[in-house]
Design a protein around this motif. Structure first.
Motif, PDB file in Angstrom:
ATOM      1  N   GLY A   1       3.258 -52.850   6.521  1.00 29.84           N
ATOM      2  CA  GLY A   1       3.999 -51.491   6.669  1.00 29.84           C
ATOM      3  C   GLY A   1       4.287 -50.779   5.342  1.00 29.84           C
ATOM      4  N   SER A   2       4.451 -51.474   4.315  1.00 34.49           N
ATOM      5  CA  SER A   2       4.668 -51.100   2.955  1.00 34.49           C
ATOM      6  C   SER A   2       3.166 -50.635   2.392  1.00 34.49           C
ATOM      7  CB  SER A   2       5.089 -52.166   1.950  1.00 34.49           C
ATOM      8  OG  SER A   2       6.381 -52.579   2.415  1.00 34.49           O
ATOM      9  N   VAL A   3       2.059 -51.355   2.669  1.00 35.92           N
ATOM     10  CA  VAL A   3       0.574 -50.814   2.292  1.00 35.92           C
ATOM     11  C   VAL A   3       0.574 -49.640   2.802  1.00 35.92           C
ATOM     12  CG1 VAL A   3      -1.803 -51.596   2.369  1.00 35.92           C
ATOM     13  CG2 VAL A   3      -0.174 -53.250   1.772  1.00 35.92           C
ATOM     14  N   VAL A   4       0.875 -49.288   4.099  1.00 40.42           N
ATOM     15  CA  VAL A   4       0.450 -48.271   4.627  1.00 40.42           C
ATOM     16  C   VAL A   4       1.108 -47.108   4.069  1.00 40.42           C
ATOM     17  CG1 VAL A   4       0.548 -46.555   6.652  1.00 40.42           C
ATOM     18  CG2 VAL A   4      -0.107 -48.987   6.692  1.00 40.42           C
ATOM     19  N   ASP A   5       2.416 -47.249   3.555  1.00 37.82           N
ATOM     20  CA  ASP A   5       3.174 -46.308   2.947  1.00 37.82           C
ATOM     21  C   ASP A   5       2.766 -45.972   1.519  1.00 37.82           C
ATOM     22  OD1 ASP A   5       5.141 -45.594   4.903  1.00 37.82           O
ATOM     23  OD2 ASP A   5       6.484 -47.264   4.244  1.00 37.82           O
ATOM     24  N   TRP A   6       2.250 -46.952   1.031  1.00 34.16           N
ATOM     25  CA  TRP A   6       1.500 -47.085  -0.348  1.00 34.16           C
ATOM     26  C   TRP A   6       0.342 -46.091  -0.380  1.00 34.16           C
ATOM     27  CZ3 TRP A   6       1.794 -52.710  -1.895  1.00 34.16           C
ATOM     28  CH2 TRP A   6       3.123 -53.165  -2.064  1.00 34.16           C
TER      29      TRP A   6
ATOM     30  N   GLN B   1      -6.059 -41.811  -3.823  1.00 36.28           N
ATOM     31  CA  GLN B   1      -7.005 -42.840  -3.914  1.00 36.28           C
ATOM     32  C   GLN B   1      -7.339 -43.158  -5.228  1.00 36.28           C
ATOM     33  OE1 GLN B   1     -10.166 -41.023  -1.794  1.00 36.28           O
ATOM     34  NE2 GLN B   1      -9.415 -41.820   0.317  1.00 36.28           N
ATOM     35  N   GLU B   2      -7.320 -42.374  -6.203  1.00 39.71           N
ATOM     36  CA  GLU B   2      -7.725 -42.802  -7.602  1.00 39.71           C
ATOM     37  C   GLU B   2      -6.775 -43.474  -8.212  1.00 39.71           C
ATOM     38  OE1 GLU B   2      -7.277 -39.689  -6.495  1.00 39.71           O
ATOM     39  OE2 GLU B   2      -9.196 -38.806  -6.172  1.00 39.71           O
ATOM     40  N   ASP B   3      -5.513 -43.519  -7.923  1.00 37.54           N
ATOM     41  CA  ASP B   3      -4.501 -44.166  -8.703  1.00 37.54           C
ATOM     42  C   ASP B   3      -3.842 -45.445  -7.921  1.00 37.54           C
ATOM     43  OD1 ASP B   3      -4.522 -42.178 -10.716  1.00 37.54           O
ATOM     44  OD2 ASP B   3      -3.064 -41.065  -9.616  1.00 37.54           O
ATOM     45  N   PHE B   4      -4.598 -45.762  -6.572  1.00 42.16           N
ATOM     46  CA  PHE B   4      -3.743 -46.720  -5.631  1.00 42.16           C
ATOM     47  C   PHE B   4      -3.973 -48.220  -6.265  1.00 42.16           C
ATOM     48  CE2 PHE B   4      -4.158 -49.911  -2.533  1.00 42.16           C
ATOM     49  CZ  PHE B   4      -3.272 -49.535  -1.642  1.00 42.16           C
ATOM     50  N   TRP B   5      -5.245 -48.546  -6.779  1.00 40.16           N
ATOM     51  CA  TRP B   5      -5.467 -49.847  -7.316  1.00 40.16           C
ATOM     52  C   TRP B   5      -4.540 -50.051  -8.867  1.00 40.16           C
ATOM     53  CZ3 TRP B   5      -6.560 -54.069  -4.667  1.00 40.16           C
ATOM     54  CH2 TRP B   5      -7.146 -53.706  -3.440  1.00 40.16           C
ATOM     55  N   SER B   6      -4.557 -48.997  -9.642  1.00 45.49           N
ATOM     56  CA  SER B   6      -3.895 -49.120 -10.841  1.00 45.49           C
ATOM     57  C   SER B   6      -2.309 -49.239 -10.651  1.00 45.49           C
ATOM     58  CB  SER B   6      -4.420 -48.057 -11.914  1.00 45.49           C
ATOM     59  OG  SER B   6      -3.855 -46.744 -10.987  1.00 45.49           O
ATOM     60  N   VAL B   7      -1.831 -48.494  -9.644  1.00 48.20           N
ATOM     61  CA  VAL B   7      -0.596 -48.666  -9.424  1.00 48.20           C
ATOM     62  C   VAL B   7      -0.026 -49.962  -8.658  1.00 48.20           C
ATOM     63  CG1 VAL B   7       1.577 -47.458  -8.259  1.00 48.20           C
ATOM     64  CG2 VAL B   7      -0.220 -45.989  -9.514  1.00 48.20           C
ATOM     65  N   HIS B   8      -0.657 -50.209  -7.639  1.00 49.26           N
ATOM     66  CA  HIS B   8      -0.283 -51.123  -6.647  1.00 49.26           C
ATOM     67  C   HIS B   8      -1.250 -52.568  -6.520  1.00 49.26           C
ATOM     68  CE1 HIS B   8       2.693 -48.226  -5.054  1.00 49.26           C
ATOM     69  NE2 HIS B   8       1.763 -47.588  -4.950  1.00 49.26           N
ATOM     70  N   GLY B   9      -2.110 -52.513  -7.517  1.00 47.46           N
ATOM     71  CA  GLY B   9      -3.362 -53.738  -7.524  1.00 47.46           C
ATOM     72  C   GLY B   9      -2.371 -54.972  -7.787  1.00 47.46           C
ATOM     73  N   GLY B  10      -1.277 -54.983  -8.537  1.00 50.54           N
ATOM     74  CA  GLY B  10      -0.576 -56.198  -8.815  1.00 50.54           C
ATOM     75  C   GLY B  10       0.122 -56.756  -7.651  1.00 50.54           C
ATOM     76  N   GLN B  11       0.692 -55.758  -6.733  1.00 50.89           N
ATOM     77  CA  GLN B  11       1.548 -56.254  -5.776  1.00 50.89           C
ATOM     78  C   GLN B  11       0.483 -56.491  -4.623  1.00 50.89           C
ATOM     79  OE1 GLN B  11       2.964 -52.164  -5.645  1.00 50.89           O
ATOM     80  NE2 GLN B  11       5.273 -52.971  -5.581  1.00 50.89           N
ATOM     81  N   ILE B  12      -0.585 -55.906  -4.605  1.00 48.95           N
ATOM     82  CA  ILE B  12      -1.749 -56.356  -3.577  1.00 48.95           C
ATOM     83  C   ILE B  12      -2.177 -57.848  -3.803  1.00 48.95           C
ATOM     84  CG2 ILE B  12      -4.079 -56.136  -2.602  1.00 48.95           C
ATOM     85  CD1 ILE B  12      -1.968 -53.957  -1.810  1.00 48.95           C
TER      86      ILE B  12
END
Length: 616
Positions: free
Chosen positions: A62-67, A73-84
């Motif tokens: 659910g958190s990934v869906v909210d993120w 799309q451009e910033d998703f991995w740079s912002v949440h890559g560590g959490q993923i």
């Protein structure tokens, strides 16, 4: 190496002395679970950890869906890559490793070893029950109860420990995470939990009651079938196939009468569960959609709630079936403990000594005994047998001859008086040492379904092949032993004799039994119609060797054919559990009493009428 380590954490064959299990359910279960308790504690911890990881994984989805909805799309991995990456580590590495540890503890450490240890401990205890205990039940029924009770205790404890810990943590975590997203989401789940527990409260005790009845019916059915197989010669000789069909069918019908009501409860319970699960899913989705439409709930939280209730719906069936299985196993254990926890009728006293036989003197002094509530079989019987004396027991059927021998072997405890061997009270010595000093050949010889070698060496397992063969020669058995071959190609001493020795003739079984006694070489010898199953030629050959067998031994002999014991040093005539005559053959004939009457009915030691008047 890893598997072996967990498989050997607890020995399935402990050396502790057999003791009586408790007679109440949870005390009985704890008695057999105690050696594995630390493994179960470890399983409880791993189960709780796995439940937390699984529920948290749904929340992370659910958190990934909210993120994804909040971040471009451009910033998703740079912002949440560590959490993923951390989420991936948790799900792909830590979760499988915890599951592996849980399986190693439960499957390798408990699943195989625990029921085997229960069977080992239970079998050793049952084996020390009195002969009356086994006479009152089917052998097949007893073995079935032992086998299914062992599995029942294991499954009962597995479900109580791992299942309840796992499900409790799972549901509690789900409620907490539902409330963390929006407390109103917990309403359908709490209502569902109440309905779920009411369903269990209504149906599961009924399943337990029927499971207990079914377990007993299953054991009874198995006992009926095994009884027919064990006595197959009798079944064949009396053409009783149809009667045995009816006997087995009655047992099957009795079992079906417990199966059908149980299955009706199962179907009704399953339907009820489907109804409340459907209401949970619909209620959660409708409420979540309403909250989302009011901007009170994020898309991720709605996704978590929807996937979580779908998961709970599937697990609820699993959990309820597992709990119903728990109650079934409780029923099996309750049924089994009624048999396995019965006290032993004949027990060694604390600090019982070893019997140290010397000359083989036997003394019965004021012995009183009866079987159960029946009239007394013996009343203050006294008998002294000198070391090396050969005594014959004579009497009509029911006179007490076999009872006297059974009391000497301490298969039953006397009610009053004492029995002494070389001055030692048999009640004060260990039973195994007592019986090792007495060799017995009975009229009804049954052998173990093992090799000829194992049967002859049963009283002396360490005997060499040369000693075994010599004993067989002296018993006139070696010639036929060399011709034996079983269906697996084993020959001679290695050939197996079938259940109760069914593959051998009565005379062959008797000669094996005599060889066994010759090899045991005990100071006291009991012959209960020892040559009755032999033909005249073989009997004559063995009689010549019986003098060697009886040399330097105290002998107690029972015989239907009085000629076989007429030459004994002394004949004891029993009637209604009392000694009414005693003396040598010629003396008793002159007295004209019971012995003379029995002798007069025989010609050359055989009965004229075919009536067995001297049998026990």
């Amino acid at each position: 190496m890893l598997f072996r380590y967990f498989e050997t954490l607890v020995s399935p064959f402990p050396d502790e002395a057999p003791t009586q299990p408790p007679a109440t359910l949870w005390s009985f279960a704890w008695y057999y679970t105690k050696p594995f308790v630390w493994l179960y504690l470890a399983v409880a911890l791993t189960s709780a950890a796995i439940a937390l990881i699984e529920v948290y994984a749904f929340d992370l989805v659910g958190s990934v869906v909210d993120w994804m909805t909040e971040t471009g799309q451009e910033d998703f991995w740079s912002v949440h890559g560590g959490q993923i990456l951390l989420i991936s580590l948790l799900i792909a590495i830590i979760w499988p490793l915890m599951s592996l540890l849980d399986d190693l503890l439960l499957v390798q450490g408990i699943m195989g070893n625990m029921p085997m240890q229960i069977r080992w401990r239970g079998h050793r205890y049952l084996l020390r029950q009195s002969t009356a205990f086994f006479a009152d039940d089917f052998a097949g029924r007893l073995s079935t109860k032992l086998m299914q009770t062992a599995l029942g205790v294991r499954e009962m404890m597995n479900k109580c420990i791992s299942l309840f810990v796992y499900m409790s943590v799972y549901f509690l975590s789900a409620i907490i995470l539902f409330g963390a997203n929006d407390w109103r989401l917990t309403i359908p789940l709490i209502i569902w939990l109440i309905a779920y527990f009411v369903t269990m409260y209504v149906f599961l005790p009924r399943l337990q009651a029927w499971s207990e009845k079914q377990s007993d019916a299953r054991s009874g059915l198995n006992g009926r079938i095994v009884d027919a197989y064990t006595n197959i010669q009798t079944v064949k000789m009396f053409s009783s196939g149809e009667a045995e069909d009816a006997y087995a069918r009655k047992g099957m019908e009795d079992m079906l009468e417990t199966v059908h009501p149980q299955m009706r409860i199962v179907t009704t319970m399953s339907f009820t569960l489907h109804v409340i699960n459907g209401l949970l899913i619909v209620g959660t989705i409708i409420l979540g959609s309403m909250l989302w439409s009011q901007n009170a709930l994020s898309v991720g939280a709605l996704a978590f709630a929807a996937t979580m209730v779908l998961r709970i719906q599937g697990m609820s069936h699993y959990f309820l079936w597992e709990v119903s299985g728990l109650f079934e196993n409780i029923g099996a254990v309750v049924d089994g403990l009624k048999t396995l926890s019965q006290p032993t009728a004949v027990v060694d006293r604390p600090q019982a000594a070893l019997l140290t036989p010397k000359g083989g003197e036997v003394e019965f002094k004021n012995v009183t005994f009866r079987y159960g509530a029946d009239a007394r079989v013996m009343q203050k019987l006294s008998l002294h047998i000198r070391p090396g004396e050969r005594v014959g027991l004579v009497g009509r059927s029911g006179a007490g001859k076999s009872t006297l021998v059974n009391l000497l072997l301490r298969l039953y405890d006397v009610e009053g008086g004492t029995i002494r061997i070389d001055g030692q009270n048999t009640a004060d010595v260990r039973q195994d040492s007592l019986r090792s000093a007495i060799a017995v050949v009975t009229q009804d010889t049954s052998l173990l379904h093992r090799s000829i070698r194992e049967n002859i060496a049963y009283g002396r397992p360490d005997a060499s092949d040369e000693e075994i063969i010599e004993a067989a020669r002296r018993a006139e058995a070696w010639d036929f032993i060399q011709t034996l071959k079983d269906r697996k190609g084993r020959v001679g001493l290695e050939a197996h004799v079938g259940e109760r020795g069914v593959k051998l003739s009565g005379g062959q079984r008797q000669r094996i039994a005599i060889a066994r006694v010759i090899l045991k070489n005990a100071p006291i010898l009991v012959l209960d119609e020892a040559t009755s199953a032999l033909d005249s030629e073989v009997e004559a050959a063995i009689q010549e060797r019986m003098d060697l067998l009886m040399e330097d031994k105290t002998v107690v002999a029972i015989a239907h054919r009085l000629s076989t014991i007429a030459a004994m040093d002394r004949l004891i005539v029993l009637d209604e559990g009392a000694i009414v005559e005693q003396g040598r053959h010629e003396e008793l004939i002159e007295q004209g009493g019971i012995y003379a009457s029995l002798w007069s009915r025989q010609s050359g030691g055989f009965l004229n009428t075919g009536e067995v008047v001297a049998a026990e």
